[in-house]
Scaffold this active site. Structure first.
Site, PDB file in Angstrom:
ATOM      1  N   GLY A 157       0.816  -1.201   0.000  1.00 37.45           N
ATOM      2  CA  GLY A 157       0.000   0.000   0.000  1.00 37.45           C
ATOM      3  C   GLY A 157       0.850   1.250   0.000  1.00 37.45           C
ATOM      4  N   GLY A 158       0.316   2.308   0.637  1.00 33.32           N
ATOM      5  CA  GLY A 158       1.007   3.586   0.656  1.00 33.32           C
ATOM      6  C   GLY A 158       2.360   3.490   1.327  1.00 33.32           C
ATOM      7  N   GLY A 174      25.426  10.686 -30.130  1.00 33.18           N
ATOM      8  CA  GLY A 174      24.831  11.335 -28.972  1.00 33.18           C
ATOM      9  C   GLY A 174      25.162  10.628 -27.682  1.00 33.18           C
ATOM     10  N   ALA A 175      25.298   9.320 -27.750  1.00 33.58           N
ATOM     11  CA  ALA A 175      25.588   8.557 -26.541  1.00 33.58           C
ATOM     12  C   ALA A 175      26.961   8.937 -25.989  1.00 33.58           C
ATOM     13  CB  ALA A 175      25.521   7.067 -26.829  1.00 33.58           C
TER      14      ALA A 175
END
Lengths: 447, 644
Positions: A112-113, A347-348
Site C-alpha cells: 500500500g502507501g 549522442g551517446a
C-alpha cells in the site's frame, strides 16, 4: 544518515522464547528488531527513542491489554556504524532527501502507501524470499483484474531488482543484508556537507594494471566485461555494485580509489553491446545525481555504440529518458573523470560524461573510437553503397582517438595500464574542486 | 646469440608473451591448431616472406613432423632438430624397437608364440628373468594377465592362460613378457652433432604422471646409481649414433624396482622438462641445438658433463586437480604473479596477467623450476615457490603439486608411474589439515577478520561529526571451516593478535597488508605465506593455506548464534539438470526434448583439450529441455539438458 528497516518487529529480545509471534516469525527466517539492530550497529552504541509509544487502535479488541506491548510498532534510535553516526528510523522525510543519505532495507512485506517510504529513499535493499513490496497485494489484484500472481512474483526481491528496478540490491537473508549494509555505509558521507569518506588504503595508488593493455579485444565487435576493468582499477578489486540485475547494459556502483569513495558508471559491452536505452539511462541518471548530491567523485568508463534504435524506445520516450542521464552528468559539480575504452559514438558519447558536459579529465585509450557512428553505418549513409573503399578510409580517419584528441575533446591518450595511477592523481588534485551554479529553487530535470 | 627472431601465432595469441619477445611476429591463422600452428602451408608462407634461415619447432605441434622437416629442407631452410631420417625412424614404434635392439639397447624381453608345455614356459620365463607376465596373445589389454615371480607360479600361469587361450580365443599362442613392477619413467637427455659426436646429459625422473602426462620431474633421479646411469647413458648414445642423430633428443626408459631398464621410445625434439637438465649440467639446450643445426661440433666432452645440485620441475596447469587429478579450466587470469622473488626459481611461461586460458591449447600455465645444492633444498624452495605463486581467475593444480612434493613417499624417492592413483585411490581431495595446522589456519583467518574490522573504522581526515573511537580490544568470533564451527577469541596485543582456539592460545603476527595478494603470517613462530583469495561482508572467506584453498565463514558470536534462525535455502535439485563439468565443445547431443532417458544413459558428449567426456543422466526421466547443440562452446557449470 538515515536507515530505514521496515517491519521492525517490536518485541524485546529477552522475550524471544516466550512470545508466540516471534516463534512463528522464526520459521520465516526473520530476526526481531533488536536482533537486527544488534547486527547493524556497533556494540552498545544504540540509543533508542520513543520506546513507550503504544498503538492507539481501539477497534476489533485491539485495545485489550493482551494486544498491547511497550515499544510497539517500530524501534527508532541512534547508533554508530564503524564509529560513524547513523539514525535508524521507520519513516523519513522528503525534506531530508539530498541532505543525508537514506537507505531502506525491506525485511518483510510492505504494501500500500507504505511502499512510498522506501521509494523516497536513496537506496532500497531487499531480503530474498522474505520481503515484498507492492501497492496492492495478490488478493486485491485477483479481485480487481482477475490476474493470478503470487506475492513473490508480484513484489519479491527478484521482481524488484531485475524487472521493475524499484530495489537496488537483494541479499540472501537478514544477517547477510545487515552485514552488507554495514559495509555499504562505509562508502557514504554522513551528509551533503561532508566530503566522500577516505578509508585507510593498502593498495598502492600508482599500481600499474598490465592486463588492461590487452583487455579490449582486437575485433571491435567482440564483447568484454566492463566489470573486469572496474575491479582491476579499484582499491583491492572491491566494487559495491548498485542494481546489478537491472538494465545490465550499464554498470553503476561504488568503489574506492586510494581510499576515497568514488561512484563508477560504465557501459557494459557484454549486454546489448553496452548501448544506452530507457532503463539504463534512468538507472545511470539516478546514480549520478546521488553521487553529485553527496560529494562523491564520478569515474565514467565509456564503450557505447549509441542509443538503442527502434519504435519501442522512441514510443517509450527515449528522448526524455536519455535526457535524464545527460542532465545528471551536465549538472554534476563533483570531480568527473572519464575514460573512453573503445566506442564513443554519436549522442551517446556526448551523454557519457563527455568533455562537453564539464568533464574535468577525459582520457582515451589507444583503442578508442570517437565518432558519429561506426564505419559501416556511416559509409552506408554517406555514400549509399557507392564507394567501396570509403569504409576503410572512414576507419582510418575516425576509428581512433586522434581526431578527438586534436580538438581537445579528450585531454590525453593514455596507456591503459596507467589508468589507475592517472585517476588517483587526478582525484588528489580535484579534491578541492568547487563549482557553483546560479541560484535556483531547484533545477527541472526532465522527469 | 644475436639472432633475430620471428614468432608465429594464431589470432587469439596476438598478445602472447612469445609474440612480444620476438623481433617480428606473424599471424598464421585462427585459434584451432589445425588452422594455425599445424598449418604447414601458412607457416611455409611466413618463412618465405620473412626470409627466415632456420626454424625452431619447440615441443608439440610440428616438432616431430618429418613432412615439415622435409618441406623446410626442400626450401633450403634449416630445421633446428634432427634429420628427417631420424625423426622417421624413431617415430615408428616397431622400427624404433628394432633399431634399439640392433644398437644393443635393452628392450622389454618377451616371447610370443605356441608354448608346448609348462617346462618350456619355465625355460622361457627363466631366460627372460622374473617376474614375467603371462597371457593369451589374442587377449587384448590386461585381460587374463597373470604375473609369475617364480617357476611354480609360471607353471600355474601357463595352465590357466593356455586353457583360456584355447577356450576363449581358439588361439593357442601365449605371450610371455618381462613384467615391470612399479615402473619408473626415467629418460636420458642426449645431445649429438653432425660430426658423429654424441653425449648423454644425465637422466630426468618423470614418474609422477596422470593420464600418461608428466606432472613433476626432477634431475637427477634418486633411484639411479652411477653404474646404472652410465649404462643407460651409453645405451642412449649408442642409439643416437645408430640413427645418425644430431640435435637434442630424449631416450625414454622404464626402470623396474631392481634397476633393470628397458627402452620405451625416443623423442626427437626438445622436451618440456629440459630445464631441469639445464640446471644441473649448466648447458643451454636450445643454444646447443642451434649450434648443432648450424653445423658446429659439440663444445663438450662426456667427462665435462657434471651433475651439479638438484633441480625439480612442477608443471603448473589451469585445471581442477579435484576432478581425476586435473580437468581443464578456462578463464582470464585476473591476477598473475610468478614467485621470482624466491631464490633459485626459474619460471618458463607464455602467459601474463590478463591472459586468456582458452579451450584451444594445452592448459599449461607455466613450468616452475627450483634448484638447490641438494634435493631437500630444491624441494624446500619449491614449497616456497608454490606458496608464493599468485594465480587467480582460473582453477590451478598448485594444491596437488604441493601435496606431491611434501608427501613422505615422494620425499624418500619411493615413486612410480602409479604414484598418484596409489597415494590417492579415491581421487585427490586437497591437503588434510593436522590439528595444529587447523588451529593455525583458524587463528590466521580470525586475525585477518579483526584486522579488517579495525581498518574499516579508520577514516582519514577530520569529519564534521566526530567518529566514536572504539576502545575494543577483544572479539568473540565463530568460524566455520568444513563441517566444524569453532568459537574463537581474539585479543589485540600491540601489533599482534592473541588468538584462543580449542582452548589453546596462539600468537599471530603479520604486517596485515590487506591489499597484497601474498600475506606473510607468523603463528607461534612458524612463518607461512598465505593467500586470501576473497572475502565478503557476509564473512565468507577463501584462504589458500599450504597450497589448498579453504572456505571459511567468519562471523561474530552474536551473528553466528542468530544464523540458526535463518532459513535453509533449498539447494538446486541436481539430478534433473545436467551441467557441463568443464569448459569445452559439445561434440554430440543424443537426446531431444520429450525423449525418455534411463539412468546412466548418455545424453551428450563434451570435448575439452583432446578429451571426450560422456555426460550421462543421473536419473530416469523425460527430457524437458536441451540447451546445447553439437558444435556449441560451453563453459564450466553451463546448463546442458534438463529432465522433468
Amino acid at each position: 544518515m538515515f536507515l530505514a528497516l521496515t517491519l521492525l518487529l517490536p518485541i524485546p529480545v529477552s522475550n524471544r522464547k516466550k512470545n508466540k509471534r516471534i516463534l512463528s516469525e522464526k520459521s520465516y527466517g526473520k530476526l526481531t528488531a533488536r536482533e537486527r539492530i544488534l547486527l547493524l550497529l556497533d556494540p552498545d552504541s544504540f540509543d533508542e527513542y520513543d520506546m513507550f509509544v503504544e498503538h492507539r487502535c481501539s477497534d476489533f479488541g485491539m485495545d485489550s491489554n493482551k494486544n498491547k506491548y511497550p515499544g510497539d510498532s517500530v524501534v527508532t534510535g541512534r547508533g554508530r556504524i564503524n564509529g560513524r553516526l547513523a539514525y535508524v528510523f521507520s519513516q523519513r522525510n522528503v525534506l531530508c532527501s539530498g541532505v543525508v543519505p537514506q537507505i531502506s532495507l525491506i525485511m518483510g512485506p510492505c504494501a500500500g502507501g507504505a511502499v512510498y517510504s522506501p521509494a523516497l529513499t536513496d537506496f532500497t535493499f531487499m531480503v530474498k524470499d522474505t520481503s515484498y513490496l507492492f501497492i496492492t497485494g495478490p488478493d486485491v489484484v485477483k479481485s480487481v483484474t482477475n490476474e493470478d500472481v503470487t506475492q513473490e512474483q508480484l513484489g519479491g526481491a527478484k521482481t524488484h531488482t531485475a524487472v521493475s528496478g524499484v530495489a537496488h540490491r537483494a541479499f540472501e537473508n537478514d544477517i547477510d543484508a545487515l552485514l552488507n549494509l554495514r559495509e555499504f555505509f562505509n562508502y557514504l558521507p554522513l551528509s551533503n556537507r561532508d566530503p566522500a569518506p577516505v578509508c585507510e588504503c593498502h593498495d598502492p595508488s600508482d599500481r600499474l594494471v598490465p592486463e588492461l593493455d590487452t583487455v579490449v579485444p582486437v575485433e571491435s565487435t567482440k564483447a568484454y566485461d566492463m566489470l573486469d576493468i572496474i575491479h582491476s582499477i579499484a582499491d583491492e578489486r572491491e566494487f559495491f555494485e548498485i542494481m546489478p540485475s537491472y538494465a545490465r547494459n550499464i554498470v553503476v556502483g561504488f568503489a574506492r580509489m586510494n581510499g576515497r569513495t568514488v561512484g563508477i558508471v560504465g557501459n557494459q559491452p557484454k549486454v546489448a553491446s553496452g548501448c544506452l536505452d530507457i532503463n539504463s539511462s534512468v538507472k545511470g541518471a539516478r546514480f549520478v545525481r546521488f553521487c553529485d548530491a553527496f560529494n562523491i567523485p564520478l569515474i565514467t568508463f565509456v564503450d557505447v555504440p549509441g542509443f538503442l534504435p527502434g519504435t519501442a524506445q522512441e514510443y517509450g520516450g527515449i528522448i526524455r529518458h536519455g535526457a535524464k542521464l545527460l542532465f545528471a552528468f551536465a549538472e554534476a559539480t563533483v570531480p568527473k573523470i572519464t575514460i573512453i575504452t573503445r566506442k564513443a559514438y554519436g549522442g551517446a558519447y556526448d551523454v557519457m560524461s563527455s568533455k562537453h558536459l564539464r568533464g574535468d579529465a577525459n582520457y582515451a585509450w589507444p583503442t578508442a573510437e570517437v565518432a558519429v557512428m561506426g564505419a559501416k553505418g556511416a559509409v552506408q549513409i554517406i555514400f549509399r553503397g557507392k564507394e567501396a573503399n570509403a569504409e576503410a578510409e572512414y576507419v582510418d580517419k575516425f576509428a581512433n582517438p586522434f581526431p578527438a584528441a586534436m580538438r581537445g575533446f579528450v585531454d590525453d591518450i593514455i596507456q591503459p595500464s596507467t589508468t589507475r595511477m592517472r585517476i588517483c592523481h587526478d582525484l588528489d588534485v580535484l579534491a578541492s574542486k568547487t563549482q557553483s551554479s546560479p541560484w535556483k529553487k531547484h533545477a527541472n530535470i526532465p522527469l | 646469440m644475436g639472432i633475430k627472431t620471428v614468432a608465429i601465432h594464431s589470432d587469439v595469441d596476438a598478445n602472447a608473451v612469445h609474440v612480444k619477445m620476438a623481433d617480428e611476429a606473424v599471424c598464421v591463422g585462427p585459434a584451432p591448431t589445425g588452422k594455425s600452428y599445424l598449418n604447414m602451408d601458412a607457416i611455409m608462407e611466413v618463412i618465405k616472406k620473412t626470409r627466415a634461415q632456420a626454424v625452431h619447432p619447440g615441443y608439440g605441434f610440428l616438432s616431430e613432423n618429418k613432412e615439415f622437416a622435409r618441406r623446410l629442407a626442400s626450401e633450403g631452410v634449416t630445421f633446428i632438430g634432427p634429420d628427417t631420417h631420424a625423426i622417421q625412424a624413431m617415430g615408428d614404434k616397431i622400427e624404433s624397437k628394432l633399431l634399439a635392439k640392433n644398437a644393443k639397447v635393452n628392450t622389454i624381453p618377451g616371447f610370443d608364440g605356441v608354448v608346448k608345455d609348462a617346462d618350456e614356459a619355465v625355460r622361457i620365463a627363466r631366460e627372460i628373468g622374473y617376474p614375467v607376465m603371462i597371457k593369451a596373445s589374442a587377449g587384448g589389454g590386461g585381460k587374463g594377465m597373470r604375473i609369475a615371480w617364480d617357476d611354480e607360479e609360471t607353471r600355474e600361469g601357463f595352465r590357466f592362460s593356455s586353457q583360456e587361450a584355447a577356450s576363449s580365443f581358439g588361439d593357442d599362442r601365449l605371450l610371455i613378457e618381462k613384467f615391470i613392477d612399479n615402473p619408473r619413467h626415467i629418460e636420458i637427455q642426449v645431445l649429438a652433432d653432425k660430426h658423429g659426436n654424441a653425449l648423454w646429459l644425465n637422466e630426468r625422473e618423470c614418474s609422477i604422471q596422470r593420464r600418461n602426462q608428466k606432472v613433476v620431474e626432477e634431475a637427477p633421479s634418486t633411484f639411479l646409481d652411477p653404474e646404472t646411469r652410465r649404462a643407460m647413458g651409453e645405451q642412449a648414445v649408442a642409439l643416437a649414433k645408430a640413427v645418425k642423430y644430431s640435435s637434442a633428443g630424449t631416450v625414454e626408459f622404464l626402470v623396474d624396482s631392481s634397476k633393470n631398464f628397458y627402452f620405451l621410445e625416443m623423442n626427437t625434439r626438445l622436451q618440456v622438462e629440459h630445464p631441469v637438465t639445464e640446471c644441473i649440467t649448466g648447458l643451454d639446450l636450445v643454444q646447443e641445438m642451434i649450434r648443432v643445426a648450424k653445423g658446429y661440433p659439440l663444445r663438450h666432452k662426456q667427462a665435462d658433463i657434471p651433475i651439479n645440485g638438484w633441480a625439480v620441475e612442477c608443471r603448473v596447469y589451469a585445471e581442477d586437480p579435484y576432478k581425476s587429478f586435473g580437468l581443464p579450466s578456462i578463464g582470464k587470469l585476473s591476477q598473475y604473479q610468478e614467485p621470482l622473488h624466491v631464490p633459485s626459481v626459474r619460471v618458463d611461461s607464455g602467459i601474463q596477467q590478463g591472459s586468456d586460458i582458452s579451450i584451444y591449447y594445452d592448459p599449461m600455465i607455466s613450468k616452475l623450476i627450483t634448484y638447490g645444492s641438494n634435493r631437500a633444498e630444491a624441494l624446500k624452495r619449491m614449497e616456497e615457490a608454490l606458496d608464493n605463486y599468485v594465480i587467480r581467475g582460473v582453477a590451478h593444480n598448485i594444491s596437488l603439486l604441493r601435496e606431491v612434493i611434501v608427501h613422505p613417499r615422494f620425499v624418500q624417492g619411493d615413486i612410480s608411474t602409479k604414484f598418484l592413483p596409489e597415494v590417492y585411490p579415491d581421487g585427490f581431495k586437497g591437503h588434510k589439515l593436522t590439528d595444529l595446522e587447523r588451529r593455525e589456519l583458524l587463528a590466521t583467518a580470525a586475525s585477518l577478520y579483526v584486522a579488517e574490522q579495525l581498518r574499516s573504522q579508520r577514516f582519514l581526515g577530520t569529519p564534521r561529526i566526530p567518529i566514536a573511537k572504539s576502545k575494543r580490544s577483544s572479539w568473540e568470533l565463530s568460524v566455520r571451516l568444513g563441517d566444524g564451527n569453532y568459537p574463537i577469541a581474539v585479543s589485540k596485543d600491540g601489533s599482534s593478535f592473541s588468538v584462543e582456539v580449542d582452548g589453546m592460545k596462539l600468537n599471530v603476527t603479520s604486517e596485515w597488508n590487506l591489499a597484497s595478494p601474498l600475506l606473510s603470517v607468523t603463528v607461534d613462530g612458524t612463518q607461512r605465506t598465505i593467500q586470501r583469495l576473497s572475502r565478503n561482508a557476509s564473512g565468507d572467506t577463501r584462504i589458500q593455506f599450504l597450497g589448498t584453498v579453504y572456505k571459511l565463514q567468519i562471523l561474530t558470536k552474536v551473528a553466528a548464534e542468530l544464523s540458526k534462525y535463518m532459513p535453509e535455502k533449498a539447494a538446486e535439485d541436481t539430478s534433473s539438470i545436467l551441467r557441463s563439468p568443464m569448459p569445452g565443445a559439445v561434440v554430440a547431443v543424443s537426446v531431444k526434448p520429450g525423449d525418455t532417458v534411463s539412468e546412466g544413459q548418455e545424453i551428450c558428449v563434451i570435448e575439452a583439450m583432446k578429451m571426450q567426456n560422456s555426460m550421462i543422466a543421473a536419473k530416469t526421466g523425460k527430457v524437458k529441455a536441451v540447451h546445447c547443440k553439437a558444435g556449441d562452446t560451453v563453459g564450466e557449470g553451463d546448463l546442458l539438458v534438463e529432465l522433468e
